[in-house]
Design a protein around this motif. Structure first.
Motif, PDB file in Angstrom:
ATOM      1  N   VAL A 157      -9.437 -18.117   3.124  1.00 38.76           N
ATOM      2  CA  VAL A 157      -8.020 -18.156   3.465  1.00 38.76           C
ATOM      3  C   VAL A 157      -7.545 -19.596   3.339  1.00 38.76           C
ATOM      4  CG1 VAL A 157      -6.289 -17.704   5.233  1.00 38.76           C
ATOM      5  CG2 VAL A 157      -8.295 -16.215   5.046  1.00 38.76           C
ATOM      6  N   VAL A 158      -6.577 -19.829   2.488  1.00 38.10           N
ATOM      7  CA  VAL A 158      -6.087 -21.182   2.216  1.00 38.10           C
ATOM      8  C   VAL A 158      -4.706 -21.363   2.836  1.00 38.10           C
ATOM      9  CG1 VAL A 158      -5.423 -22.835   0.430  1.00 38.10           C
ATOM     10  CG2 VAL A 158      -7.403 -21.342   0.081  1.00 38.10           C
ATOM     11  N   VAL A 159      -4.566 -22.411   3.645  1.00 41.31           N
ATOM     12  CA  VAL A 159      -3.294 -22.748   4.283  1.00 41.31           C
ATOM     13  C   VAL A 159      -2.909 -24.160   3.871  1.00 41.31           C
ATOM     14  CG1 VAL A 159      -2.099 -23.122   6.475  1.00 41.31           C
ATOM     15  CG2 VAL A 159      -3.759 -21.257   6.264  1.00 41.31           C
ATOM     16  N   THR A 160      -1.755 -24.305   3.252  1.00 42.46           N
ATOM     17  CA  THR A 160      -1.286 -25.626   2.853  1.00 42.46           C
ATOM     18  C   THR A 160       0.226 -25.586   2.635  1.00 42.46           C
ATOM     19  OG1 THR A 160      -1.565 -27.438   1.251  1.00 42.46           O
ATOM     20  CG2 THR A 160      -1.684 -25.193   0.400  1.00 42.46           C
ATOM     21  N   ASP A 161       0.829 -26.760   2.658  1.00 42.86           N
ATOM     22  CA  ASP A 161       2.269 -26.843   2.381  1.00 42.86           C
ATOM     23  C   ASP A 161       2.546 -27.085   0.907  1.00 42.86           C
ATOM     24  OD1 ASP A 161       1.205 -29.356   2.489  1.00 42.86           O
ATOM     25  OD2 ASP A 161       2.820 -30.255   3.656  1.00 42.86           O
ATOM     26  N   THR A 162       1.504 -27.425   0.131  1.00 42.97           N
ATOM     27  CA  THR A 162       1.663 -27.607  -1.307  1.00 42.97           C
ATOM     28  C   THR A 162       0.309 -27.508  -1.994  1.00 42.97           C
ATOM     29  OG1 THR A 162       2.275 -29.165  -3.064  1.00 42.97           O
ATOM     30  CG2 THR A 162       1.591 -30.120  -0.976  1.00 42.97           C
TER      31      THR A 162
ATOM     32  N   ARG B 100     -12.503 -12.741  -2.891  1.00 43.07           N
ATOM     33  CA  ARG B 100     -11.264 -12.538  -2.125  1.00 43.07           C
ATOM     34  C   ARG B 100     -10.689 -13.886  -1.699  1.00 43.07           C
ATOM     35  NH1 ARG B 100     -12.700  -7.314   1.695  1.00 43.07           N
ATOM     36  NH2 ARG B 100     -14.466  -8.604   2.308  1.00 43.07           N
ATOM     37  N   LEU B 101      -9.542 -14.203  -2.248  1.00 44.51           N
ATOM     38  CA  LEU B 101      -8.844 -15.439  -1.919  1.00 44.51           C
ATOM     39  C   LEU B 101      -7.475 -15.077  -1.343  1.00 44.51           C
ATOM     40  CD1 LEU B 101      -8.470 -18.550  -2.040  1.00 44.51           C
ATOM     41  CD2 LEU B 101      -7.601 -18.235  -4.367  1.00 44.51           C
ATOM     42  N   ILE B 102      -7.211 -15.525  -0.149  1.00 46.33           N
ATOM     43  CA  ILE B 102      -5.918 -15.261   0.494  1.00 46.33           C
ATOM     44  C   ILE B 102      -5.159 -16.579   0.594  1.00 46.33           C
ATOM     45  CG2 ILE B 102      -4.769 -14.520   2.611  1.00 46.33           C
ATOM     46  CD1 ILE B 102      -7.204 -12.637   3.024  1.00 46.33           C
ATOM     47  N   TYR B 103      -3.993 -16.588  -0.008  1.00 44.07           N
ATOM     48  CA  TYR B 103      -3.158 -17.793   0.020  1.00 44.07           C
ATOM     49  C   TYR B 103      -2.039 -17.585   1.026  1.00 44.07           C
ATOM     50  CZ  TYR B 103       0.129 -21.409  -1.544  1.00 44.07           C
ATOM     51  OH  TYR B 103       1.002 -22.479  -1.595  1.00 44.07           O
ATOM     52  N   ALA B 104      -2.006 -18.455   2.041  1.00 48.35           N
ATOM     53  CA  ALA B 104      -0.992 -18.378   3.094  1.00 48.35           C
ATOM     54  C   ALA B 104      -0.250 -19.710   3.129  1.00 48.35           C
ATOM     55  CB  ALA B 104      -1.633 -18.083   4.442  1.00 48.35           C
ATOM     56  N   ALA B 105       0.874 -19.752   2.453  1.00 49.80           N
ATOM     57  CA  ALA B 105       1.637 -21.000   2.353  1.00 49.80           C
ATOM     58  C   ALA B 105       2.463 -21.232   3.609  1.00 49.80           C
ATOM     59  CB  ALA B 105       2.545 -20.960   1.133  1.00 49.80           C
ATOM     60  N   THR B 106       2.561 -22.480   4.013  1.00 49.79           N
ATOM     61  CA  THR B 106       3.467 -22.811   5.119  1.00 49.79           C
ATOM     62  C   THR B 106       4.911 -22.800   4.660  1.00 49.79           C
ATOM     63  OG1 THR B 106       3.467 -25.193   4.692  1.00 49.79           O
ATOM     64  CG2 THR B 106       1.715 -24.336   6.108  1.00 49.79           C
ATOM     65  N   GLY B 107       5.108 -22.922   3.344  1.00 46.42           N
ATOM     66  CA  GLY B 107       6.439 -23.166   2.820  1.00 46.42           C
ATOM     67  C   GLY B 107       6.772 -24.640   2.974  1.00 46.42           C
TER      68      GLY B 107
ATOM     69  N   ILE C  53      -8.006  -9.642   7.852  1.00 50.53           N
ATOM     70  CA  ILE C  53      -8.501  -8.562   8.718  1.00 50.53           C
ATOM     71  C   ILE C  53      -8.112  -7.201   8.150  1.00 50.53           C
ATOM     72  CG2 ILE C  53      -8.219  -7.507  11.004  1.00 50.53           C
ATOM     73  CD1 ILE C  53      -7.924 -10.399  12.111  1.00 50.53           C
ATOM     74  N   SER C  54      -6.883  -7.085   7.655  1.00 45.46           N
ATOM     75  CA  SER C  54      -6.440  -5.813   7.084  1.00 45.46           C
ATOM     76  C   SER C  54      -7.214  -5.465   5.819  1.00 45.46           C
ATOM     77  CB  SER C  54      -4.940  -5.845   6.791  1.00 45.46           C
ATOM     78  OG  SER C  54      -4.642  -6.765   5.752  1.00 45.46           O
ATOM     79  N   ALA C  55      -7.767  -6.488   5.159  1.00 48.35           N
ATOM     80  CA  ALA C  55      -8.585  -6.259   3.964  1.00 48.35           C
ATOM     81  C   ALA C  55     -10.018  -5.906   4.314  1.00 48.35           C
ATOM     82  CB  ALA C  55      -8.552  -7.497   3.073  1.00 48.35           C
ATOM     83  N   GLY C  56     -10.341  -5.928   5.608  1.00 51.42           N
ATOM     84  CA  GLY C  56     -11.680  -5.571   6.044  1.00 51.42           C
ATOM     85  C   GLY C  56     -12.621  -6.743   6.224  1.00 51.42           C
ATOM     86  N   CYS C  57     -12.093  -7.951   6.185  1.00 51.58           N
ATOM     87  CA  CYS C  57     -12.941  -9.139   6.324  1.00 51.58           C
ATOM     88  C   CYS C  57     -13.354  -9.343   7.769  1.00 51.58           C
ATOM     89  CB  CYS C  57     -12.201 -10.374   5.825  1.00 51.58           C
ATOM     90  SG  CYS C  57     -11.656 -10.238   4.108  1.00 51.58           S
ATOM     91  N   LYS C  58     -14.565  -9.798   7.974  1.00 50.24           N
ATOM     92  CA  LYS C  58     -15.091 -10.078   9.307  1.00 50.24           C
ATOM     93  C   LYS C  58     -15.527 -11.535   9.465  1.00 50.24           C
ATOM     94  CE  LYS C  58     -14.992  -6.020  11.390  1.00 50.24           C
ATOM     95  NZ  LYS C  58     -14.254  -5.795  12.668  1.00 50.24           N
ATOM     96  N   GLN C  59     -15.745 -12.213   8.316  1.00 54.47           N
ATOM     97  CA  GLN C  59     -16.249 -13.587   8.384  1.00 54.47           C
ATOM     98  C   GLN C  59     -15.532 -14.461   7.357  1.00 54.47           C
ATOM     99  OE1 GLN C  59     -20.637 -14.042   9.148  1.00 54.47           O
ATOM    100  NE2 GLN C  59     -20.723 -11.936   8.378  1.00 54.47           N
ATOM    101  N   PRO C  60     -14.257 -14.712   7.556  1.00 56.27           N
ATOM    102  CA  PRO C  60     -13.521 -15.523   6.588  1.00 56.27           C
ATOM    103  C   PRO C  60     -13.757 -17.018   6.771  1.00 56.27           C
ATOM    104  CG  PRO C  60     -12.073 -14.851   8.352  1.00 56.27           C
ATOM    105  CD  PRO C  60     -13.401 -14.212   8.631  1.00 56.27           C
ATOM    106  N   LEU C  61     -13.521 -17.744   5.699  1.00 51.26           N
ATOM    107  CA  LEU C  61     -13.528 -19.211   5.731  1.00 51.26           C
ATOM    108  C   LEU C  61     -12.085 -19.684   5.671  1.00 51.26           C
ATOM    109  CD1 LEU C  61     -14.965 -21.995   5.525  1.00 51.26           C
ATOM    110  CD2 LEU C  61     -14.905 -21.695   3.031  1.00 51.26           C
ATOM    111  N   LEU C  62     -11.653 -20.431   6.678  1.00 49.45           N
ATOM    112  CA  LEU C  62     -10.288 -20.953   6.734  1.00 49.45           C
ATOM    113  C   LEU C  62     -10.253 -22.356   6.159  1.00 49.45           C
ATOM    114  CD1 LEU C  62      -7.319 -20.695   7.799  1.00 49.45           C
ATOM    115  CD2 LEU C  62      -8.143 -21.760   9.916  1.00 49.45           C
ATOM    116  N   ILE C  63      -9.451 -22.529   5.132  1.00 55.43           N
ATOM    117  CA  ILE C  63      -9.239 -23.859   4.538  1.00 55.43           C
ATOM    118  C   ILE C  63      -7.823 -24.294   4.856  1.00 55.43           C
ATOM    119  CG2 ILE C  63      -9.111 -25.193   2.405  1.00 55.43           C
ATOM    120  CD1 ILE C  63     -11.172 -23.320   1.185  1.00 55.43           C
TER     121      ILE C  63
END
Length: 511
Positions: A23-28, A69-76, A100-110
């Motif tokens: 799971v990737v969290v960034t503003d850019t 599985r790569l989840i991109y969650a932008a802050t905007g 979680i909705s994808a069934g993940c139990k052990q994600p890596l948060l970046i």
């Protein structure tokens, strides 16, 4: 009692195959460099064909990570004039929900470090843990945790083992607050809150003492006893006054006294809540829940040189033949004659005598500071909105700039405060209106329809507890702050936030 928090682990390896999503969290995406470059390419390709990728979390198939599985969650975009660090908590929480909705139990948060906010990674982790919380009733029914492990990506020691321990401690405290505050009025009736806390603090450095004897409550805490009258006839609803104490190692340099409103269910009493507005009133115990959660943080981190005494006023505001009623005059522990104006203003009643007891202890304490924490008024939400705690200082606390300092800490840690000021109007409003009484508890209108509806109760607490004798010009000034968390405690329906645990813990343990 089994703790169901996900294990927090540090990782600097994006290719670690033990994680089932990234799971990737960034503003850019421009900050995704070095080992994150391949991830940037995947996200940029998706952005070229999807204009909405910056607005909501997306799940991408990515060959560059072992799980695919790569989840991109932008802050905007982060607007420095309008935004705050909660952008990172919001994005991380949304991203982990998608995982979680994808069934993940052990994600890596970046979470890529922010140029604007020093605590962005910690706040993102806390946002993730908020969404990973499993309500107590569900865990007790055997539902498995949402996450078993959470990886936290770090580079160049940007997030340390100490930060992991801090996030874990904050979350354990917030989970206690959510368990108590969010659980239904039978699962967390006052006697069962006592049972729960005895398990939470068993064999810990937090000592617990409980007053349940109704004769003692009525004699020593008469305002609380009045609210408890209607509930006292039902064994499973009988009130509890729970005291918790922590004493750190070394010479004590600071003493905190915390009083939490723990109304396990608020019918409004004789002034009954009508028109369908009683739903959600099991959440009127979130102030006491937050105090208990703060004590849990102390039991985990065990700060030195600090002593904390907490009082949780766990009472059900029931309605029945034993109800206290408007027009009653009750003498408080401090010897103040209180005329009841509205039985739906029960929160200030149950806290006032406990605050008086804390005042008595504070007179001989080292560097004391007193707080009340409560989901006290609808006016707090009307005035400041649904996401903010409100803090208001008495004179000695105002001299310390206590509210401003806690507000700054809350801003940095994503647990924000607004500041209100207690003024002469508030004390005049609660002054007795006849020679029968010294203080009027409330008017007979809702707080939302009352001018200065969230400030007035702070003045009442000062007057009813006798703290007005300990102002700036007294021989023994005692700094006191009232926190109204009606807005910040969380949505209903929904999960409580645990506010303001993070802000208070960060302020008193880290500053």
């Amino acid at each position: 009692m089994m703790e169901l928090h996900p294990q927090l682990v540090l990782s600097s390896d994006v290719q670690d195959a033990s994680f089932d999503a990234v799971v990737v969290v960034t503003d850019t995406t421009s900050k995704l460099t070095g080992p994150l470059s391949a991830i940037k390419e995947v996200i940029d390709r998706a952005a070229a064909v999807d204009n909405g990728i910056e607005k909501q979390p997306v799940l991408l198939i990515a060959e560059c990570v072992p799980s695919k599985r790569l989840i991109y969650a932008a802050t905007g975009p982060v607007n420095r004039d309008q935004d705050d660090v909660r952008r990172f908590a919001d994005a991380a929480g949304a991203g982990i929900q998608r995982a979680i909705s994808a069934g993940c139990k052990q994600p890596l948060l970046i979470t890529v470090e922010s140029d604007l906010y020093d605590r962005a990674v910690l706040v993102a982790v806390l946002g993730t843990l908020q969404k990973a919380y499993l309500p107590l009733e569900l865990s007790e029914a055997g539902k498995p945790p949402k996450l078993s492990r959470l990886g936290i990506w770090t580079s160049n020691n940007s997030f340390s083992t100490k930060d992991v321990d801090l996030a874990a401690a904050f979350e354990k405290g917030r989970a206690v607050a959510r368990d108590i505050g969010g659980s239904d009025p039978e699962r967390m009736a006052a006697p069962r809150v006592e049972e729960y806390l005895r398990q939470i603090f068993k064999d810990s450095c937090v000592e617990m003492d409980v007053i349940s004897d109704v004769t003692t409550l009525n004699k020593d805490f008469p305002l609380l006893g009045a609210v408890n009258r209607a509930a006292n006839g039902v064994d499973r609803h009988k009130g509890r006054l729970i005291f918790l104490e922590y004493k750190g190692k070394g010479e004590i340099s600071k003493t905190l006294f915390l009083v939490g409103k723990g109304i396990t269910y608020d019918t409004g009493g004789a002034d009954i809540k009508a028109g369908g507005i009683m739903a959600g009133m099991h959440r009127d115990k979130c102030g006491a829940a937050a105090v208990a959660g703060f004590m849990k943080v102390l039991s985990v981190l065990q700060p030195e040189n600090l002593r904390v005494i907490a009082g949780l006023a766990m009472v059900r505001n029931s309605v029945g033949e034993e109800s206290y009623v408007a027009d009653e005059i009750i003498c408080s522990r401090a010897g103040v004659r209180i005329r009841v104006g509205n039985t739906d203003a029960e929160g200030r009643m149950v806290m006032s005598d406990v605050l008086c007891r804390m005042k008595e202890l504070a007179k001989d304490a080292v560097n004391p500071q007193l707080f009340t924490i409560a989901t006290l008024t609808g006016h707090a939400i009307r005035a400041m909105g649904p996401n903010y705690s409100i803090i208001m200082d008495n004179g000695p606390a105002r001299m310390m700039r206590n509210a401003q300092r806690i507000q700054e800490t809350g801003h940095n840690f994503g647990d924000p405060f607004e500041i209100s000021t207690l003024r002469r109007d508030d004390f005049e409003f609660h002054a007795g209106k006849s020679e029968y009484e010294d203080v009027l508890q409330a008017n007979n209108s809702p707080s939302t329809m009352t001018n200065r509806g969230h400030q007035g109760p702070g003045a009442f607490l000062i007057l009813a507890s006798g703290l007005d004798k300990h102002g700036v010009d007294s021989q023994k000034p005692l700094p006191y702050s009232h926190l109204d968390i009606a807005g910040s405690s969380g949505p209903f329906p929904g999960v409580p936030t645990g506010s303001p645990i993070v802000a208070l813990a960060a302020h008193f343990l880290l500053q």
